[in-house]
Scaffold this motif. Structure first.
Motif, PDB file in Angstrom:
ATOM      1  N   LEU A 201       0.809  -1.218   0.000  1.00  0.00           N
ATOM      2  CA  LEU A 201       0.000   0.000   0.000  1.00  0.00           C
ATOM      3  C   LEU A 201       0.845   1.274   0.000  1.00  0.00           C
ATOM      4  O   LEU A 201       0.316   2.379  -0.143  1.00  0.00           O
ATOM      5  CB  LEU A 201      -0.936   0.001   1.215  1.00  0.00           C
ATOM      6  CG  LEU A 201      -2.053  -1.042   1.164  1.00  0.00           C
ATOM      7  CD1 LEU A 201      -2.809  -1.091   2.482  1.00  0.00           C
ATOM      8  CD2 LEU A 201      -3.013  -0.770   0.015  1.00  0.00           C
ATOM      9  N   GLU A 202       2.146   1.136   0.206  1.00  0.00           N
ATOM     10  CA  GLU A 202       3.076   2.273   0.111  1.00  0.00           C
ATOM     11  C   GLU A 202       2.661   3.435   1.004  1.00  0.00           C
ATOM     12  O   GLU A 202       2.747   4.603   0.624  1.00  0.00           O
ATOM     13  CB  GLU A 202       3.175   2.736  -1.348  1.00  0.00           C
ATOM     14  CG  GLU A 202       3.612   1.658  -2.317  1.00  0.00           C
ATOM     15  CD  GLU A 202       3.486   2.078  -3.763  1.00  0.00           C
ATOM     16  OE1 GLU A 202       2.857   3.128  -4.022  1.00  0.00           O
ATOM     17  OE2 GLU A 202       3.992   1.366  -4.634  1.00  0.00           O
ATOM     18  N   TYR A 204      -0.115   4.473   1.593  1.00  0.00           N
ATOM     19  CA  TYR A 204      -1.325   5.155   1.136  1.00  0.00           C
ATOM     20  C   TYR A 204      -2.435   5.056   2.178  1.00  0.00           C
ATOM     21  O   TYR A 204      -3.212   6.001   2.368  1.00  0.00           O
ATOM     22  CB  TYR A 204      -1.798   4.547  -0.177  1.00  0.00           C
ATOM     23  CG  TYR A 204      -3.179   4.999  -0.593  1.00  0.00           C
ATOM     24  CD1 TYR A 204      -3.377   6.269  -1.114  1.00  0.00           C
ATOM     25  CD2 TYR A 204      -4.283   4.153  -0.435  1.00  0.00           C
ATOM     26  CE1 TYR A 204      -4.654   6.688  -1.478  1.00  0.00           C
ATOM     27  CE2 TYR A 204      -5.549   4.567  -0.797  1.00  0.00           C
ATOM     28  CZ  TYR A 204      -5.736   5.831  -1.319  1.00  0.00           C
ATOM     29  OH  TYR A 204      -6.994   6.251  -1.666  1.00  0.00           O
ATOM     30  N   ASP A 205      -2.522   3.907   2.862  1.00  0.00           N
ATOM     31  CA  ASP A 205      -3.584   3.695   3.834  1.00  0.00           C
ATOM     32  C   ASP A 205      -3.563   4.746   4.936  1.00  0.00           C
ATOM     33  O   ASP A 205      -4.598   5.293   5.324  1.00  0.00           O
ATOM     34  CB  ASP A 205      -3.492   2.292   4.430  1.00  0.00           C
ATOM     35  CG  ASP A 205      -2.075   1.924   4.830  1.00  0.00           C
ATOM     36  OD1 ASP A 205      -1.132   2.639   4.463  1.00  0.00           O
ATOM     37  OD2 ASP A 205      -1.900   0.905   5.521  1.00  0.00           O
ATOM     38  N   TRP A 206      -2.370   5.088   5.430  1.00  0.00           N
ATOM     39  CA  TRP A 206      -2.272   6.053   6.520  1.00  0.00           C
ATOM     40  C   TRP A 206      -2.177   7.497   6.022  1.00  0.00           C
ATOM     41  O   TRP A 206      -2.769   8.405   6.617  1.00  0.00           O
ATOM     42  CB  TRP A 206      -1.079   5.716   7.409  1.00  0.00           C
ATOM     43  CG  TRP A 206      -1.263   4.442   8.147  1.00  0.00           C
ATOM     44  CD1 TRP A 206      -0.704   3.225   7.861  1.00  0.00           C
ATOM     45  CD2 TRP A 206      -2.112   4.226   9.281  1.00  0.00           C
ATOM     46  NE1 TRP A 206      -1.149   2.261   8.754  1.00  0.00           N
ATOM     47  CE2 TRP A 206      -2.008   2.850   9.632  1.00  0.00           C
ATOM     48  CE3 TRP A 206      -2.936   5.048  10.040  1.00  0.00           C
ATOM     49  CZ2 TRP A 206      -2.705   2.296  10.708  1.00  0.00           C
ATOM     50  CZ3 TRP A 206      -3.636   4.491  11.103  1.00  0.00           C
ATOM     51  CH2 TRP A 206      -3.524   3.136  11.425  1.00  0.00           C
ATOM     52  N   SER A 207      -1.474   7.723   4.944  1.00  0.00           N
ATOM     53  CA  SER A 207      -1.364   9.088   4.416  1.00  0.00           C
ATOM     54  C   SER A 207      -2.714   9.606   3.938  1.00  0.00           C
ATOM     55  O   SER A 207      -3.026  10.791   4.068  1.00  0.00           O
ATOM     56  CB  SER A 207      -0.342   9.146   3.280  1.00  0.00           C
ATOM     57  OG  SER A 207      -0.741   8.324   2.191  1.00  0.00           O
ATOM     58  N   LEU A 225       8.115  14.288   6.984  1.00  0.00           N
ATOM     59  CA  LEU A 225       7.433  13.708   5.831  1.00  0.00           C
ATOM     60  C   LEU A 225       7.341  12.197   5.878  1.00  0.00           C
ATOM     61  O   LEU A 225       6.606  11.591   5.099  1.00  0.00           O
ATOM     62  CB  LEU A 225       8.157  14.132   4.544  1.00  0.00           C
ATOM     63  CG  LEU A 225       8.157  15.635   4.236  1.00  0.00           C
ATOM     64  CD1 LEU A 225       8.991  15.910   2.990  1.00  0.00           C
ATOM     65  CD2 LEU A 225       6.736  16.153   4.050  1.00  0.00           C
ATOM     66  N   ASN A 226       8.087  11.568   6.759  1.00  0.00           N
ATOM     67  CA  ASN A 226       8.089  10.112   6.849  1.00  0.00           C
ATOM     68  C   ASN A 226       6.820   9.615   7.545  1.00  0.00           C
ATOM     69  O   ASN A 226       6.577   9.921   8.717  1.00  0.00           O
ATOM     70  CB  ASN A 226       9.327   9.636   7.619  1.00  0.00           C
ATOM     71  CG  ASN A 226       9.432   8.126   7.643  1.00  0.00           C
ATOM     72  OD1 ASN A 226       8.968   7.448   6.727  1.00  0.00           O
ATOM     73  ND2 ASN A 226      10.020   7.588   8.695  1.00  0.00           N
ATOM     74  N   ILE A 227       6.014   8.846   6.800  1.00  0.00           N
ATOM     75  CA  ILE A 227       4.745   8.354   7.341  1.00  0.00           C
ATOM     76  C   ILE A 227       4.983   7.065   8.108  1.00  0.00           C
ATOM     77  O   ILE A 227       5.449   6.068   7.539  1.00  0.00           O
ATOM     78  CB  ILE A 227       3.717   8.103   6.221  1.00  0.00           C
ATOM     79  CG1 ILE A 227       3.456   9.389   5.424  1.00  0.00           C
ATOM     80  CG2 ILE A 227       2.418   7.565   6.795  1.00  0.00           C
ATOM     81  CD1 ILE A 227       2.813  10.491   6.216  1.00  0.00           C
ATOM     82  N   GLN A 228       4.680   7.069   9.389  1.00  0.00           N
ATOM     83  CA  GLN A 228       4.743   5.872  10.220  1.00  0.00           C
ATOM     84  C   GLN A 228       3.367   5.628  10.822  1.00  0.00           C
ATOM     85  O   GLN A 228       2.763   6.546  11.399  1.00  0.00           O
ATOM     86  CB  GLN A 228       5.789   6.027  11.317  1.00  0.00           C
ATOM     87  CG  GLN A 228       7.213   6.078  10.807  1.00  0.00           C
ATOM     88  CD  GLN A 228       8.236   6.052  11.930  1.00  0.00           C
ATOM     89  OE1 GLN A 228       7.885   5.794  13.088  1.00  0.00           O
ATOM     90  NE2 GLN A 228       9.491   6.295  11.582  1.00  0.00           N
ATOM     91  N   ALA A 229       2.905   4.396  10.697  1.00  0.00           N
ATOM     92  CA  ALA A 229       1.551   4.063  11.130  1.00  0.00           C
ATOM     93  C   ALA A 229       1.314   4.406  12.593  1.00  0.00           C
ATOM     94  O   ALA A 229       0.262   4.947  12.958  1.00  0.00           O
ATOM     95  CB  ALA A 229       1.276   2.584  10.885  1.00  0.00           C
ATOM     96  N   SER A 230       2.291   4.121  13.454  1.00  0.00           N
ATOM     97  CA  SER A 230       2.105   4.369  14.890  1.00  0.00           C
ATOM     98  C   SER A 230       1.942   5.856  15.180  1.00  0.00           C
ATOM     99  O   SER A 230       1.130   6.248  16.029  1.00  0.00           O
ATOM    100  CB  SER A 230       3.285   3.811  15.681  1.00  0.00           C
ATOM    101  OG  SER A 230       4.509   4.392  15.249  1.00  0.00           O
TER     102      SER A 230
END
Length: 326
Positions: A201-202, A204-207, A225-230
């Protein structure tokens, strides 16, 4: 205030917040159709239907075990129609506006004329459209306009509605609907994002969630800019300054209940106040050290549903004997 009037304002808040919530996700989903891979589109539709807990009219979306070679724009067209204009779907945007308007019609004496005009105009405009109309022009803009219509209504309400119990119930309805939908959405997110069936999902799910709920800039300010789910999960659940966070909604509910004072059904009213306090306490004291975040979100969702039941029993459907006994 009459319990019927209070209940009407409460549900106006809930229905319009539901319409706004679905429209935000639909706007994101329609944008994904343009340049996102098939796995992202799959995930977006699954996220919408799963967290709303409604069945999909497209069989391929219900059975992920089968290869859906025939999936395409036609399926998205069908799903968009179902979530936008299908009257039999109580979670469709048109149904939400229709039910919100009907509640306002029944308590016309409790809403300002400006609020009624605003809501009625939005409903009449939507009633005259069909999925073919918006699909042929700019469907993404249609959903952005729906969000704007809801925000305009709430702005008009803020400028014209007398600050009595009616105002508080309108706000409580909005906040409790938002809290329940966000918890349900995040339960799906934490469960399904790592599933192999959606491929890579790259982020995409969280962003996409950050974008939907206007948390992009706040996230970048704190985490870059780094997307981390937590980090995204913590922000959407516990951030006290983010208007679309779960915590912000729950805190507002507690404050509004305090403003209302004693309920006609005093026993359930006192319980509702305790539940509101417990919900924010869970986030303040249990969430930071909890290893199983999904379990915590499920707990918050269940508690918020029970909170709705206690509010209904205390202010809308209370028994006369309840007041006499206390």
């Amino acid at each position: 205030m009459l319990s019927r009037s209070a209940q009407g304002l409460y549900w106006i808040g809930r229905y319009l917040k539901r319409a706004e919530h679905i429209s935000r996700l639909m706007e994101q989903q329609i944008a994904a159709l343009v340049d996102r891979p098939l796995s992202h589109i799959y995930f977006g539709w699954a996220r919408l239907y799963s967290h709303l807990r409604v069945s999909s009219p497209v069989a391929a979306l219900r059975d992920w075990s089968k290869e859906a070679d025939g999936w395409g724009l036609a399926d998205s067209f069908t799903l968009a129609d179902d979530l936008t204009f299908t009257r039999s779907n109580e979670y469709s945007i048109c149904s939400c506006f229709e039910m919100g308007r009907e509640n306002a019609r029944q308590i016309r004496h409790c809403v300002s004329s400006e609020m009624w005009i605003c809501l009625n105009r939005s409903y009449q405009h939507m009633r005259d459209q069909h999925i073919e109309d918006i699909w042929a022009t700019d469907p993404q803009q249609f959903y952005a306009d729906v969000v704007q219509d809801v925000n305009t209504f709430m702005g008009v309400a803020s400028a014209t509605l007398y600050r009595d119990e009616g105002w508080e119930f309108l706000q409580i309805g909005r906040m409790i609907e938002h809290a329940q939908l966000m918890c349900s959405l995040l339960v799906f997110q934490t469960t399904e994002s790592s599933e192999e069936k959606y491929g890579d999902l790259e982020n995409y799910d969280w962003s996409s969630l950050l974008h939907c709920f206007q948390a992009d800039e706040a996230y970048q300010h704190y985490f870059g800019l780094n997307i981390q789910a937590s980090n995204v999960l913590n922000m959407l659940v516990t951030d006290k300054k983010l208007p679309n966070s779960v915590y912000f909604s729950l805190e507002q509910i507690g404050n509004r209940l305090n403003e209302l004072g004693d309920a006609p059904g005093k026993r359930n009213g006192a319980t509702a106040n305790r539940f509101a306090g417990r919900l924010t306490s869970v986030l303040n004291y249990e969430w930071p050290d909890a290893e199983d975040k999904k379990r915590m979100i499920v707990l918050l969702e269940n508690l918020s549903m029970r909170l709705h039941e206690y509010i209904s029993s205390a202010w809308f459907n209370y028994e006369i004997d309840d007041t006499a006994r206390i």
